[in-house]
Design a protein around this motif. Structure first.
Motif, PDB file in Angstrom:
ATOM      1  N   GLY A  48      51.844  24.167  47.647  1.00  0.00           N
ATOM      2  CA  GLY A  48      51.482  25.834  47.653  1.00  0.00           C
ATOM      3  C   GLY A  48      51.118  26.204  46.200  1.00  0.00           C
ATOM      4  N   ASN A  49      50.154  27.015  46.005  1.00  0.00           N
ATOM      5  CA  ASN A  49      49.866  27.598  44.845  1.00  0.00           C
ATOM      6  C   ASN A  49      49.179  29.103  44.949  1.00  0.00           C
ATOM      7  OD1 ASN A  49      47.938  28.554  42.732  1.00  0.00           O
ATOM      8  ND2 ASN A  49      48.277  26.344  41.815  1.00  0.00           N
ATOM      9  N   GLY A  50      49.887  30.027  44.487  1.00  0.00           N
ATOM     10  CA  GLY A  50      49.682  31.299  45.011  1.00  0.00           C
ATOM     11  C   GLY A  50      47.990  31.897  44.588  1.00  0.00           C
ATOM     12  N   GLU A  51      47.682  31.140  43.484  1.00  0.00           N
ATOM     13  CA  GLU A  51      46.488  31.483  43.064  1.00  0.00           C
ATOM     14  C   GLU A  51      45.254  30.697  43.704  1.00  0.00           C
ATOM     15  OE1 GLU A  51      44.246  30.294  38.961  1.00  0.00           O
ATOM     16  OE2 GLU A  51      46.248  30.543  38.689  1.00  0.00           O
ATOM     17  N   ALA A  52      45.734  29.884  44.612  1.00  0.00           N
ATOM     18  CA  ALA A  52      44.567  28.931  45.290  1.00  0.00           C
ATOM     19  C   ALA A  52      43.932  29.737  46.606  1.00  0.00           C
ATOM     20  CB  ALA A  52      45.141  27.615  45.826  1.00  0.00           C
ATOM     21  N   PHE A  53      44.512  30.593  47.096  1.00  0.00           N
ATOM     22  CA  PHE A  53      44.089  31.372  48.026  1.00  0.00           C
ATOM     23  C   PHE A  53      42.933  32.333  47.489  1.00  0.00           C
ATOM     24  CE2 PHE A  53      44.036  34.625  51.153  1.00  0.00           C
ATOM     25  CZ  PHE A  53      43.796  34.000  52.401  1.00  0.00           C
ATOM     26  N   GLU A  54      43.402  33.033  46.551  1.00  0.00           N
ATOM     27  CA  GLU A  54      42.556  33.920  45.792  1.00  0.00           C
ATOM     28  C   GLU A  54      41.149  33.124  45.275  1.00  0.00           C
ATOM     29  OE1 GLU A  54      42.478  36.407  41.823  1.00  0.00           O
ATOM     30  OE2 GLU A  54      44.130  35.974  42.400  1.00  0.00           O
ATOM     31  N   ASN A  55      41.554  32.111  44.777  1.00  0.00           N
ATOM     32  CA  ASN A  55      40.279  31.242  44.392  1.00  0.00           C
ATOM     33  C   ASN A  55      39.442  30.951  45.450  1.00  0.00           C
ATOM     34  OD1 ASN A  55      40.779  31.741  41.595  1.00  0.00           O
ATOM     35  ND2 ASN A  55      42.091  29.825  41.303  1.00  0.00           N
TER      36      ASN A  55
END
Length: 173
Positions: A48-55
């Motif tokens: 998981g990487n919280g920024e990946a969904f936004e990106n």
């Protein structure tokens, strides 16, 4: 007793939880009762990487996830006019080994004594303990127009303990 094992909706992430609860009570005599309540929970969040969904929402659909050589594709140069969003698939796959693990144990043990009719004594000891272990490694992203210049590693290990001890004398008539 519960067991939950879920893969996330994003690539290379998941959640595992094991939980059990125990309760027992024993009447030692007409006037004395002992008992306990215990709850144990283990969790493991992986990837998981919280920024990946936004990106994934910001990234232009003109960019593929991989280039012709099989490397991650990216914005490389801002002059192309494709924005500066990081490749969300690269972020998720690079974060696949990251984790947050937690073990929590809480409960209590008690002793009830009926001294006289209407007069009761209760002794109770409760505890709450938690162990947290976390690891997050951020890798270089050379495909990005503003690449990270260094790898970074964040590790955390915490122990916490709490105890409560009470004695109560109660008269009810």
């Amino acid at each position: 007793m519960n067991y939950l094992d879920r893969q996330g909706v994003l690539v290379d992430n998941g959640f595992v939880r094991f939980n059990t609860a125990l309760r027992s009570e024993f009447k030692l005599s007409n006037r004395i009762t002992i008992g306990e309540n215990l709850n144990v929970t283990y969790t493991n969040n992986t990837g998981g990487n919280g920024e990946a969904f936004e990106n994934a929402n910001r990234m232009t659909p003109l960019l593929p996830t991989h280039d012709d050589e099989g490397n991650y594709a990216g914005t490389y140069a801002p002059a192309l006019g494709l924005g500066n969003t990081r490749n969300p698939l690269a972020q998720l796959e690079r974060a696949a080994d990251n984790y947050t693990q937690s073990l929590r144990v809480f409960g209590n043990a008690y002793l009830d004594i009926n001294i006289l009719d209407g007069l009761n004594f209760r002794s109770n000891i409760g505890m709450n303990t938690q162990v947290l272990n976390q690891r997050s490694f951020t890798k270089l992203d050379p495909e990005h127009s503003e690449p990270l210049s260094t790898n970074s590693l964040f590790m955390q290990y915490n122990d916490s303990y709490e105890m409560v001890f009470t004695n109560t004398l109660n008269y009810n008539k």
